[in-house]
Design a protein around this motif. Structure first.
Motif, PDB file in Angstrom:
ATOM      1  N   GLY A  68      -0.409  -3.649  -1.656  1.00  0.00           N
ATOM      2  CA  GLY A  68      -1.395  -3.521  -2.724  1.00  0.00           C
ATOM      3  C   GLY A  68      -0.768  -3.575  -4.109  1.00  0.00           C
ATOM      4  O   GLY A  68       0.407  -3.282  -4.290  1.00  0.00           O
ATOM      5  N   GLY A  69      -1.579  -3.928  -5.074  1.00  0.00           N
ATOM      6  CA  GLY A  69      -1.114  -4.057  -6.448  1.00  0.00           C
ATOM      7  C   GLY A  69      -1.312  -2.775  -7.241  1.00  0.00           C
ATOM      8  O   GLY A  69      -1.620  -1.723  -6.673  1.00  0.00           O
TER       9      GLY A  69
ATOM     10  N   ALA B  29      -3.716  -1.821  -9.186  1.00  0.00           N
ATOM     11  CA  ALA B  29      -5.067  -1.238  -9.130  1.00  0.00           C
ATOM     12  C   ALA B  29      -5.189  -0.296  -7.935  1.00  0.00           C
ATOM     13  O   ALA B  29      -5.764   0.798  -8.042  1.00  0.00           O
ATOM     14  N   LEU B  30      -4.623  -0.714  -6.797  1.00  0.00           N
ATOM     15  CA  LEU B  30      -4.684   0.131  -5.602  1.00  0.00           C
ATOM     16  C   LEU B  30      -3.875   1.415  -5.810  1.00  0.00           C
ATOM     17  O   LEU B  30      -4.299   2.503  -5.415  1.00  0.00           O
TER      18      LEU B  30
ATOM     19  N   ARG C 242      -3.241   2.893  -8.681  1.00  0.00           N
ATOM     20  CA  ARG C 242      -3.975   3.761  -9.612  1.00  0.00           C
ATOM     21  C   ARG C 242      -5.121   4.475  -8.896  1.00  0.00           C
ATOM     22  O   ARG C 242      -5.435   5.625  -9.188  1.00  0.00           O
ATOM     23  N   ALA C 243      -5.733   3.789  -7.928  1.00  0.00           N
ATOM     24  CA  ALA C 243      -6.889   4.378  -7.237  1.00  0.00           C
ATOM     25  C   ALA C 243      -6.474   5.419  -6.209  1.00  0.00           C
ATOM     26  O   ALA C 243      -7.157   6.435  -6.040  1.00  0.00           O
TER      27      ALA C 243
END
Lengths: 149, 134
Positions: free
Chosen positions: B33-34, B36-37, B39-40
């Motif tokens: 995952g990048g 964004a993943l 951070r989430a």
């Protein structure tokens, strides 16, 4: 001080399968809620987060449900407590929960098909369903441990 | 509900939180995952792992004191404490690696740390259910 109930040794393996499956089920649902929740809130990476939530439902929640439910049947048959009210809470939560899990999986799949507009309303519905399921499973954990009635 | 019922419910609920944190770590460490993943999932993973870890230890010791049949120095409880220490020991660098990969261990080492944490947590569950020697 409390006197603990001593379990027969033959109950341990089915109980392990049941609890292990339930833990993986809840853990995968947490991933669904966190990933789809973030996808709904943010614009960047929303499609990637939506896909993660969908995969967590398909490859995490559903297989873990099968393990949890199979373990439940196994341990209930060993203990002979089919008619206990706390077992009824477990059955209701599990069987009703499966329906919500299937609906959430279909909605998450639809959300992934929206491309750059993902996740949209379907994603918001998945977050709500995941929250309802986590609350229901918290009640089930209480019923399985406190064994009311 | 008796004190025993509350302790057992919260102890088991904490174990569910611990495993949820571990699984979320797994998605971050094993997946590709990048940002964004990360951070989430990083914040919930760390929060669930820490809260679950503290909860299972404190409430588990409370149960060992409350229940006549168990003592905190029973072999299976001491074994659980050792496994908890192993999981907690790798949890710190694992948390750093998911919070900020550039500041934490390399990805291969993060995967090794995750494997150790997962193995210790699995053995903890086996120990809690089978209670060897109890």
């Amino acid at each position: 001080m409390t006197l603990a109930a001593v379990r027969p040794g033959g109950w341990n393996l089915p109980l392990f399968v049941h609890i292990g499956g339930a833990m993986l089920l809840v853990a995968a649902l947490v991933v669904v809620a966190a990933a789809m929740g973030a996808a709904v809130r943010r614009g960047d990476g929303a499609l990637e987060l939506t896909r993660v939530a969908y995969r967590a439902l398909l490859l995490g929640v559903l297989p873990a449900y099968v393990v949890m439910r199979g373990g439940a049947e196994w341990i209930v048959s060993k203990e002979g407590v089919e008619d206990a009210s706390w077992v009824g809470v477990g059955y209701s939560t599990a069987d009703g929960g499966l329906l919500l899990v299937i609906v959430a999986a279909v909605l998450a799949w639809r959300a992934t098909r929206r491309g750059d507009d993902a996740p949209g309303g379907a994603g918001r519905a998945v977050v709500v369903l995941a929250g309802v399921l986590l609350l229901a499973y918290a009640v089930a954990i209480w019923a399985m441990t406190a064994k009311p009635g | 509900m008796s004190l025993y019922d509350w302790l057992l419910f919260l102890h088991v609920a904490a174990a569910f939180a611990l495993v949820s944190g571990l699984a979320t770590f797994g998605v971050l460490v094993l997946g590709d995952g990048g940002p964004a993943l990360r951070r989430a999932l990083a914040a919930p993973a760390i929060a669930l792992w820490n809260a679950g870890g503290i909860g299972v230890l404190v409430l588990g010791l409370g149960l060992a004191i409350d229940v006549d049949a168990y003592q905190p120095w029973d072999g299976w409880i001491l074994g659980a404490i050792v496994l908890w220490l192993v999981a907690s020991g790798v949890g710190g660098p694992l948390s750093r690696s998911v919070r900020d990969p550039s500041a934490g261990p390399a990805p291969e080492r993060a995967r090794l740390l995750f494997a150790v944490a997962a193995g210790a947590t699995l053995l903890l569950l086996v120990d809690m259910v089978f209670k060897p020697g109890a």
